[in-house]
Design an enzyme around this catalytic site. Structure first.
Site, PDB file in Angstrom:
ATOM      1  N   GLY A   1     -16.106  56.546  40.418  1.00  0.00           N
ATOM      2  CA  GLY A   1     -17.107  56.642  41.527  1.00  0.00           C
ATOM      3  C   GLY A   1     -17.849  57.818  41.607  1.00  0.00           C
TER       4      GLY A   1
ATOM      5  N   HIS B   1      -4.646  49.904  41.908  1.00  0.00           N
ATOM      6  CA  HIS B   1      -5.824  50.745  41.768  1.00  0.00           C
ATOM      7  C   HIS B   1      -5.601  52.044  42.514  1.00  0.00           C
ATOM      8  CE1 HIS B   1      -9.971  52.247  42.186  1.00  0.00           C
ATOM      9  NE2 HIS B   1     -10.142  51.296  41.115  1.00  0.00           N
TER      10      HIS B   1
HETATM   11  P1  PGA Z   1     -16.656  53.119  38.892  1.00  0.00           P
HETATM   12  O1  PGA Z   1     -15.089  52.453  39.453  1.00  0.00           O
HETATM   13  O2  PGA Z   1     -17.052  52.422  37.558  1.00  0.00           O
HETATM   14  O3  PGA Z   1     -17.569  53.083  40.120  1.00  0.00           O
HETATM   15  O4  PGA Z   1     -16.177  54.488  38.705  1.00  0.00           O
HETATM   16  C1  PGA Z   1     -14.299  52.000  38.234  1.00  0.00           C
HETATM   17  C2  PGA Z   1     -12.922  51.564  39.257  1.00  0.00           C
HETATM   18  O5  PGA Z   1     -12.617  51.911  40.201  1.00  0.00           O
HETATM   19  O6  PGA Z   1     -12.530  50.633  39.003  1.00  0.00           O
END
Ligand code: PGA
Length: 275
Positions: A180, A102
């Site tokens: 995010g 990630h």
């Molecule tokens: P998000 O995160 O949907 O909050 O943008 C996705 C992720 O980091 O896997």
């Protein structure tokens, strides 16, 4: 090509990140489980939870159609690696998936391409499916390097895990600038990168056409349909929206509708009628 499409069952996977508590986890998981038992879904659904909650998650989800897993795994099988969690340990708690590489781990924990590859390999050895994240930064996108960056990240991990069994690995395209931030990639931009990743997979053998490529980065109920109906988007990796039962369920439903629609159009196509 049509056969290949049918074989790639969509996957909706939650990434809780460092969120959760015993009480709220139970409410969230029970709400999702309840939804899945009232409708039979043509998609796979799972949650990647913080490791201390694997036991609780297993207890709450055993016997349901939901799968679970973790967000990271050690690059080593076992030994003197204080604080690390091995793939075999995750498997003992019934995990099926583990996120590796990630962008938050690459950025905040200095994970190198070799470490990501080694983690993916450990996961496969233990019988888990690594969900390998790739994605470009905003700087790389603005420099026109997005496609090259993700192709390199994919090739790096394939060098570790090989391409004998394409179902053993899932790829998640997560543009770093979309995570995010509330700013998702447009469906067209996401599809373009997914198509490039699919082409890269094909270079490693035709069987790799079966490997699923998820999109992640600010997926919400209001953009899920548009993203999940793209030809090369095989599901979603969801952060923030996976913590809100109604949002996660809504995205699962969007994926189900997209999966059902593509099956119907394939059947029409198979019957020799233009969709
Ligand atoms: P998000 O995160 O949907 O909050 O943008 C996705 C992720 O980091 O896997």
């Amino acid at each position: 090509m049509i056969e290949v499409l049918k074989m790639r069952r969509k996957l909706v996977l939650g990434n809780w990140k460092m969120h959760g508590a015993i009480g709220t986890n139970a409410q969230l998981l029970q709400a999702i489980r309840q939804h899945l038992t009232t409708s039979s879904l043509p998609v796979d659904v799972g949650v990647c939870v913080p490791a201390p909650y694997l036991s609780q998650t297993r207890d709450l989800l055993t016997g349901s159609d939901m799968k679970w897993g973790a967000q990271d795994v050690s690059a080593h099988a076992k030994g003197a690696f204080t604080g690390e969690i091995s793939a075999a340990m995750l498997a003992e708690f019934g995990s099926q998936y583990v996120i590796v590489g990630h962008s938050e781990r690459r950025a905040y924990h200095g994970e190198t391409a070799d470490a990501v590859g080694a983690k993916a390999r450990q996961a496969i050895v233990a019988g888990l499916v690594p969900v390998v994240c790739v994605g470009e930064t905003l700087h790389e996108r603005d420099a026109g390097m997005a496609e090259q960056v993700v192709r390199n990240q994919l090739s790096d991990v394939l060098a570790f895990v090989g391409s004998e069994n394409p179902a053993q690995i899932v790829i998640a395209y997560e543009p770093v600038w979309a995570i995010g931030t509330g700013r998702s990639a447009s469906a067209a931009d996401a599809q373009a990168i997914h198509a490039a990743l699919r082409a890269c997979l094909s270079e490693h053998g035709e069987a790799m056409n079966q490997t699923r490529i998820l999109y992640g980065g600010s997926i919400k109920p209001n953009n899920a349909h548009e993203l999940l109906t793209c030809a090369d988007i095989d599901g979603a990796l969801i952060g923030g929206a996976s913590l809100v039962a109604s949002d996660f369920i809504s995205i699962i439903d969007s994926a189900s509708r997209a999966a059902s629609a593509s099956t119907v159009s394939d059947e029409v196509f198979d019957a020799g009628v233009k969709p």
